[in-house]
Scaffold this active site. Structure first.
Site, PDB file in Angstrom:
ATOM      1  N   GLU A 127       2.643   4.749   1.047  1.00  8.65           N
ATOM      2  CA  GLU A 127       1.984   3.617   1.704  1.00  8.65           C
ATOM      3  C   GLU A 127       2.611   3.174   3.028  1.00  8.65           C
ATOM      4  OE1 GLU A 127       2.405   1.507  -2.130  1.00  8.65           O
ATOM      5  OE2 GLU A 127       0.460   0.651  -1.604  1.00  8.65           O
ATOM      6  N   ARG A 160       1.923  -9.475  -2.786  1.00  3.95           N
ATOM      7  CA  ARG A 160       2.586  -8.534  -1.879  1.00  3.95           C
ATOM      8  C   ARG A 160       2.362  -8.955  -0.417  1.00  3.95           C
ATOM      9  NH1 ARG A 160       5.335  -3.558  -1.781  1.00  3.95           N
ATOM     10  NH2 ARG A 160       5.189  -3.143  -3.996  1.00  3.95           N
TER      11      ARG A 160
END
Ligand code: MTE
Ligand code: LUZ
Ligand code: MOS
Length: 724
Positions: free
Chosen positions: A679, A299
């Site tokens: 997030e 990521r």
């Protein structure tokens, strides 16, 4: 609003520690390594066993199944065997009649280790998984067209989760060898799988139940598993209920953090600020075992250009094995490190090109159709729109003038400011994980019970799922109750993570409720006019129509070819821009992040109270990561900042005023057209670093500041006055 709020305030919400203990319940506590690396010579349980109240001391030899809890890579023992690889690694489990005895006895277990040299810094010669690279365009040939090229090294610091409920589990032995597991986990199925494997049971004999957890922030995506597994071993061995609750200091010492990274880079572009090439290497400090590090590392690569269009990129990542506790998921999941890298590099480029950071950010902002380094094209881009909406509220000339006026009139204080755009990809990057299911029962009194894979951890997923169910069934939210997350009711759950708890489970709930609504609507046609919900439900039962529905959902249209590093991994992206302002006391080095104004791409918010509080919480957590939260390990690999007296998290008194605008627009792939919220806003916090930097530069324009976050007051003082 979060449905648990009232219970929380009254103190009636139940966490693992609040569950009533059955008669004869025992307490377990881990005995751990005091060495960061070494060969186990002896584990002598004698001194512990001699303490009154100690029932058993278990070691790796007592494990009936596989001594293995690794989720992605099978490299992690439940109890160390042969080698210890970090300070705080469990080597034995003490089981006692009461919790205090268990803790005392755990310290009495005599562990003799032949020490080996620990490695605390990432070294690409020691990896937990193969190197991974994303490439776009042709970096090597792009440098020739650049007027300005800068080399640098960014440093991304570690961060402790500080969930309020520490790692906890309670396991009750059941009929026929079954184990009933209560775990403070984001991943009930992850716990079920590991308990079954370690205890040598089929998964069907392990039932995991989670009512809610007292915060996770990623720290319980993978790392709740070990404690549930150890508890289960003890329950299986003794035939009695066993509870294990880590004390705060031990939780801080024994569990993994946000991965620190070292990030060498080269960036280049034109004199007028167009970025042409970015070559970046991520050296991730994975800790002693792989845990989720390979996925976190990936990521990082996905987010290494943030919300900018960079035509030539080479991003390389190494997940490096060290002798720290295995680092793990933490809100943003590698994204923050990738985005910090590009912001750091853009800033270095701007300084070298004598341009403002802000002008370089604006000049390179992502446009519709631009290609990300992983091949996906940007669609429904809201980077520019968010920034323009922010400018409309806070005209840039006025911001600059306001700050300059303050600085001109204060001898010892300087204000600085920074813009921070975000772009965060929504979906698990491992496509398989993007699935969920829901089981909905309507009871004959008209009340509704909804079970899903989602774990409530304070983020308010239960309130959002309730709203979705109420809407699809056409009943009041009062009739609906979201049940505990239970692997016997909903199997094969994906962890509640990647911000997609509401998206995945919300779609599944909607589909299940739409089935039921269709059944009831057809029946209602046959009933007299004015038949209400309870009458229709009663009639359905009378006529033997099922009042239960189960549905599965899998995000359509996503996929990623890992070998090629190309694909369409994300259902959509979340955008936004924040303006952060800071004031530094240039005598003392102390500072405040004063005010944050932001425009956030929220889709059609299901619950604006929850979404605004998620934004505020994530923002503050992001600011803390780069400012006051400093993790220190000594040369032997021992955590020094192991309590909340030495590890400082931002509190409400240090919080800036936050002005949030939700930019609402339809989002077909989100639940009820919303966008994932958990997030993305954390990464607005990156701007705090640059706001502070600009304040210090305003005071000492003669000194190129030295910066390695976290920018504690000490570091700001050193930047102002220290030797370099
Ligand atoms: N909010 C609270 N109050 N507590 C938490 O532990 N975890 C965050 C975020 N918000 C968290 C939180 C993280 S890391 C994630 S991935 C998401 O919530 C998970 O929930 P969601 O997918 O339902 O948004
Ligand atoms: N967990 C995971 C995550 O396994 N894959 C992801 O992509 C992810 N992203 C964010 C948070 N947790
Ligand atoms: Mo969040 S890091 O996906 O649990």
């Amino acid at each position: 609003m979060n449905r648990d709020a009232e219970q929380h305030v009254r103190g009636t919400s139940r966490f693992v520690a609040d569950l009533p203990l059955p008669h004869g319940a025992l307490h377990a506590y881990p005995a751990v390594s005091d060495h960061a690396h070494g060969r186990i010579a002896t584990i002598d349980p004698g001194p512990a066993l001699r303490l009154p109240g100690v029932v058993a001391v278990l070691t790796a030899r007592d494990i009936p199944g596989a001594n293995q809890i690794g989720g992605i890579v099978a490299d992690e023992p439940a109890l160390a065997e042969g080698l210890v690889r970090y300070v705080g690694e469990p080597v034995a489990l003490v089981v006692a009649e009461d919790a205090r005895t268990a803790v005392r006895a755990a310290a009495a277990v005599r562990l003799v280790v032949d020490p080996l040299p620990p490695r605390l810094e990432p070294d690409p010669l020691h990896l937990v998984c193969p190197m991974q690279r994303f490439e776009l365009g042709d970096v090597d040939n792009a440098w020739a067209a650049c007027d300005v090229i800068v080399d640098g090294t960014a440093a991304s610091p570690a961060q402790e989760h500080v969930y309020l409920e520490t790692q906890s589990a309670l396991v009750l032995p059941g009929d026929g060898g079954r184990l009933h597991v209560h775990s403070s986990t984001q991943s009930p199925t992850g716990v079920q799988r590991a308990v079954a494997a370690v205890c040598g049971l089929p998964m069907q004999l392990v039932e995991v139940d989670v009512v809610r957890i007292g915060g996770g922030f990623g720290g319980k995506e993978d790392q709740a598993t070990r404690w549930a597994v150890l508890c289960a071993l003890a329950a299986q061995r003794t035939g009695r209920a066993v509870r294990l609750i880590l004390r705060r200091r031990d939780d801080m010492r024994m569990t993994g953090k946000r991965h620190p990274y070292r990030i060498p880079f080269r960036i280049g572009g034109t004199r007028d600020g167009r970025i042409l090439a970015f070559d970046v290497t991520f050296l991730q400090n994975a800790g002693a075992y792989a845990d989720l590090s390979p996925a976190v590392m990936q990521r990082t690569l996905f987010h290494c250009t943030n919300s900018y269009a960079v035509p030539n990129v080479r991003a390389t990542a190494y997940s490096c094995r060290t002798n720290l506790p295995p680092n793990t998921a933490f809100r943003g999941f590698g994204g923050p490190q990738g985005m910090l890298a590009i912001e750091w590099a853009l800033n270095a480029f701007a300084e070298a090109a004598e341009l403002s950071r802000e002008s370089v950010q604006r000049r390179n902002l992502l446009q519709e159709g631009d290609e990300f380094p992983y091949g996906q094209r940007a669609q429904a881009v809201r980077a520019g729109q968010c920034w323009e909406a922010l400018d409309a509220q806070q005209p840039p000339e006025q911001v600059a003038a306001r700050i300059a006026a303050f600085n001109a009139s204060h001898p010892w204080h300087r204000k600085g400011y920074a813009y921070q755009p975000i772009c965060f990809g929504i979906s698990f990057t491992n496509t398989m994980l993007n699935q969920a299911s829901a089981l909905v029962h309507i009871y004959t009194d008209g009340s509704v019970g909804v079970s899903t894979a989602a774990v409530e951890m304070g983020q308010g997923v239960n309130a959002k799922l309730t709203a979705i169910a109420a809407d699809a069934l056409g009943v009041s939210a009062q009739r609906i109750r979201i049940e505990s997350t239970n692997t016997a009711r909903v199997a094969n759950t994906t962890a509640t993570a990647a911000s997609v708890g509401t998206d995945l489970n919300g779609h599944a709930v909607r589909l299940a409720c739409e089935d039921l609504a269709a059944r009831l609507r057809a029946l209602a046609m046959e009933l007299p006019d004015g038949a209400g919900w309870t009458e229709v439900v009663a009639a359905a039962y009378q006529r033997r129509i099922s009042l239960t529905s189960q549905h599965h959902y899998a995000t359509p249209g996503i996929g990623f070819d890992r070998a090629a590093g190309k694909g369409h991994p994300f259902a959509y992206h979340v955008y936004g821009t924040a303006l952060l302002e800071a004031t530094v006391d240039c005598l003392r080095g102390t500072y405040r992040i004063d005010a944050v104004t932001l425009v956030h791409d929220a889709g059609r918010s299901i619950d604006t109270v929850i979404d605004r509080s998620q934004i505020e919480g994530a923002l503050l957590q992001g600011i803390g990561w780069l400012t006051c939260e400093e993790m220190i390990w000594d040369a032997a690999g021992r955590l020094v900042t192991d309590s909340l007296a030495s590890y400082k998290v931002p509190d409400t008194l240090s919080a800036p005023t936050v002005d949030i605008t939700l930019l609402e627009a339809d989002n077909p792939l989100g639940a009820a057209s919303s966008k994932a919220i958990g997030e993305p806003p954390l990464m607005y916090g990156i701007g705090a670093l640059f706001a502070l930097r600009s304040a210090v530069q305003a005071f000492r324009p003669d000194r190129p500041p030295v910066w390695d976050p976290p920018l504690t007051a000490e570091r700001v003082l050193m930047a102002l006055y220290g030797a370099r």
